[in-house]
Design an enzyme around this catalytic site. Structure first.
Site, PDB file in Angstrom:
ATOM      1  N   HIS A 127       0.719  -0.883  -0.069  1.00 58.18           N
ATOM      2  CA  HIS A 127      -0.125   0.050   0.083  1.00 58.18           C
ATOM      3  C   HIS A 127       0.858   1.092  -0.355  1.00 58.18           C
ATOM      4  O   HIS A 127       1.805   1.579   0.537  1.00 58.18           O
ATOM      5  CB  HIS A 127      -0.800  -0.251   1.032  1.00 58.18           C
ATOM      6  N   ASP A 204       3.362  -5.344   7.135  1.00 56.75           N
ATOM      7  CA  ASP A 204       2.173  -4.488   7.266  1.00 56.75           C
ATOM      8  C   ASP A 204       0.594  -5.552   7.208  1.00 56.75           C
ATOM      9  O   ASP A 204       0.308  -6.318   6.525  1.00 56.75           O
ATOM     10  CB  ASP A 204       1.836  -3.834   5.911  1.00 56.75           C
ATOM     11  N   GLN A 207      -4.503  -6.400   6.691  1.00 56.16           N
ATOM     12  CA  GLN A 207      -5.487  -6.752   6.112  1.00 56.16           C
ATOM     13  C   GLN A 207      -5.396  -8.140   6.359  1.00 56.16           C
ATOM     14  O   GLN A 207      -5.905  -8.555   6.103  1.00 56.16           O
ATOM     15  CB  GLN A 207      -5.148  -6.555   4.502  1.00 56.16           C
ATOM     16  N   LYS A 230      -9.893  -1.585  10.036  1.00 58.04           N
ATOM     17  CA  LYS A 230     -10.284  -2.877   9.582  1.00 58.04           C
ATOM     18  C   LYS A 230     -10.622  -4.009  10.589  1.00 58.04           C
ATOM     19  O   LYS A 230     -11.093  -4.858   9.983  1.00 58.04           O
ATOM     20  CB  LYS A 230      -9.123  -2.848   8.834  1.00 58.04           C
ATOM     21  N   CYS A 369      -4.628   2.319  -3.388  1.00 55.24           N
ATOM     22  CA  CYS A 369      -3.458   3.222  -2.949  1.00 55.24           C
ATOM     23  C   CYS A 369      -2.159   2.192  -3.379  1.00 55.24           C
ATOM     24  O   CYS A 369      -1.855   1.802  -2.261  1.00 55.24           O
ATOM     25  CB  CYS A 369      -3.304   3.459  -1.858  1.00 55.24           C
TER      26      CYS A 369
HETATM   27  N1  PMP Z   1      -1.550  -0.720   4.346  1.00 60.10           N
HETATM   28  C1  PMP Z   1      -3.129  -1.340   3.670  1.00 60.10           C
HETATM   29  C2  PMP Z   1      -2.318  -3.143   3.071  1.00 60.10           C
HETATM   30  C3  PMP Z   1      -4.120  -1.469   3.693  1.00 60.10           C
HETATM   31  O1  PMP Z   1      -5.371  -1.890   3.460  1.00 60.10           O
HETATM   32  C4  PMP Z   1      -4.050  -0.098   4.340  1.00 60.10           C
HETATM   33  C5  PMP Z   1      -6.017   0.955   4.591  1.00 60.10           C
HETATM   34  N2  PMP Z   1      -6.022   0.550   2.973  1.00 60.10           N
HETATM   35  C6  PMP Z   1      -3.611   1.026   5.125  1.00 60.10           C
HETATM   36  C7  PMP Z   1      -2.088   0.591   5.086  1.00 60.10           C
HETATM   37  C8  PMP Z   1      -3.233   2.137   5.186  1.00 60.10           C
HETATM   38  O2  PMP Z   1      -4.217   1.921   6.944  1.00 60.10           O
HETATM   39  P1  PMP Z   1      -4.952   3.670   7.848  1.00 60.10           P
HETATM   40  O3  PMP Z   1      -5.625   4.112   6.154  1.00 60.10           O
HETATM   41  O4  PMP Z   1      -5.481   2.439   8.412  1.00 60.10           O
HETATM   42  O5  PMP Z   1      -4.011   3.815   7.990  1.00 60.10           O
END
Ligand code: PMP
Length: 411
Positions: A127, A204, A207, A230, A369
């Site tokens: 991401h 990370d 998910q 999430k 993203c």
């Molecule tokens: N990493 C991953 C794999 C994500 O899916 C997301 C959110 N779409 C993020 C990081 C960022 O998370 P947050 O916006 O809650 O900081």
């Protein structure tokens, strides 16, 4: 094949007030849980109860409310420690989410340890929040970023992983589950391989935490980041797990209240111990309390049962969507979790998303993203349906019917 969930799905859905609402006169079909999961009543109530009855700032007070709020906040730290099997509660830092957690690692460990001539390995699946902080720091420090590529099915390319490791990176960043392709990475094996060449490993887990039992000691990673919203919890709160020996050595990041031991104009200011060293200022108190309630809720259903149900949904959705002419599933690796991404020949993802919305079906469209994945696959974006414990096979049917209708309208 449709398979009943290992829990009472109708009863579980009744715990989520939002699932009762309609969109454009249709019952809401919420297939965007990877962007943000909905909250069960117990989470909403826990936050409300906190705000209504025992809100106070934490740590600093001697009065009853301050003590109760501190106990509740620190209690969630203990709960989370157990939930991800960290060795010590001091290894859990509350942050505002995954993005904040990764920026913390970049701003402290990264700034202190990465220099010109060093290599940082990132996968193409990351991401933006696990790419851009490293690019910003690379510009400042002059280290190299090497990309671990993906194969056509969206799984990590073993050759590329080997090649990246042969450059002895100081840090390897990998998502546990890809938010765009659903690929589940074998982070335990990758961590072991990275440790062999001396790399620190950041996973990370944004998910992964809503879908899998996480055991950070089994994974062996040095850092693990995730977001509350999430995992059926509030937004604006998340956590960073860091191994105690690393956190102890890391310099502070944000400066402010609570992260200090003593502050002086005459002598040198000294800092608190982890995790407080990294929790400057007043945190999202009701958010942390809500996160605690979300953990209890997840455990009351059981992650194994949730995973089994979601796996059946992914399989069913992939099969049903594949029946649509011109369907192209994006991300077909063997081990997948939570999301189904797709494109349909002759249509644009955002047009499909808009028509689905008018039918009450909420999906996400675009690059999610993860522009580097789109660049690699040569596509503008995808339509992404994502599942949670409350998703149903009937919702998959509604998605498929909606896509069929959209395709007819758009072609
Ligand atoms: N990493 C991953 C794999 C994500 O899916 C997301 C959110 N779409 C993020 C990081 C960022 O998370 P947050 O916006 O809650 O900081």
């Amino acid at each position: 094949m449709k398979r009943n969930a290992a829990y009472d799905l109708n009863a579980l859905r009744r715990e989520f007030p939002i699932l009762d609402r309609e969109v454009y006169g249709h019952p809401l079909v919420y297939l965007d849980s990877a962007a943000s999961a909905q909250k069960p009543r117990v989470v909403i109530e826990a936050q409300r109860e906190y705000e209504a009855h025992f809100h106070s700032n934490i740590h600093r007070g001697v009065h009853t409310l301050a003590t109760q709020a501190t106990e509740a906040y620190e209690g969630v730290r203990s709960k989370l420690t157990e939930h991800i099997n960290a060795a010590r509660r001091e290894e859990i830092i509350f942050t505002s989410g995954t993005t904040d957690s990764i920026n913390l690692v970049a701003g402290t460990w990264g700034r202190a340890n990465l220099n010109s001539g060093d290599v940082v390995a990132l996968t193409r699946l990351e991401h933006h929040s696990n790419i851009v902080p490293w690019q910003i720091l690379a510009k400042e420090k002059g280290f190299d970023i090497v990309v671990i590529e993906i194969d056509e099915d969206g799984s990590l390319c073993e050759e590329s992983l080997k090649a990246a490791l042969s450059r002895s990176p100081k840090l390897l960043c990998v998502s546990h589950v890809s938010n765009t392709l659903g690929t589940v990475n074998d982070v335990t094996r990758i961590t072991a391989q990275a440790h062999e060449v001396g790399a620190v490993v950041l996973v990370d887990g944004a998910q992964a935490v809503p879908h899998k039992k996480i055991d950070v000691r089994d994974i062996g990673c040095d850092f693990y980041a995730a977001s509350g919203h999430k995992m059926y919890g509030p937004s604006g709160v998340g956590f960073l797990y860091g191994k105690a020996e690393l956190l102890e050595e890391m310099p502070p990041w944000k400066g402010g209240g609570e992260m200090i031991q003593t502050v002086s104009f005459e002598e040198e200011t000294t800092f608190n111990v982890p995790p407080y060293k990294f929790e400057a200022g007043t945190p999202h108190l009701s958010g942390v309390i809500g996160l605690g309630a979300a953990l209890d809720w997840i455990n009351s259903v059981g992650l194994d049962k949730i995973a089994e149900h979601e796996e059946a949904l992914i399989k069913y959705a992939s099969e049903r969507l594949s029946e649509i002419e011109g369907m192209r599933l994006i991300g077909t690796s063997k081990d997948k979790a939570s999301v189904v991404s797709f494109l349909v020949d002759g249509t644009h993802p955002s047009d499909i998303g808009t028509i689905l919305d008018q039918l009450g079906v909420a999906v996400r469209t675009g690059h999610h993203c993860t522009e580097p994945i789109m660049n690699k696959l040569g596509i503008p974006g995808t339509v992404r349906a994502s599942f949670a414990a409350y998703s149903t096979f009937e919702e998959v049917d509604a998605l498929v019917a909606g896509v069929e209708r959209a395709v007819k309208m758009l072609r």
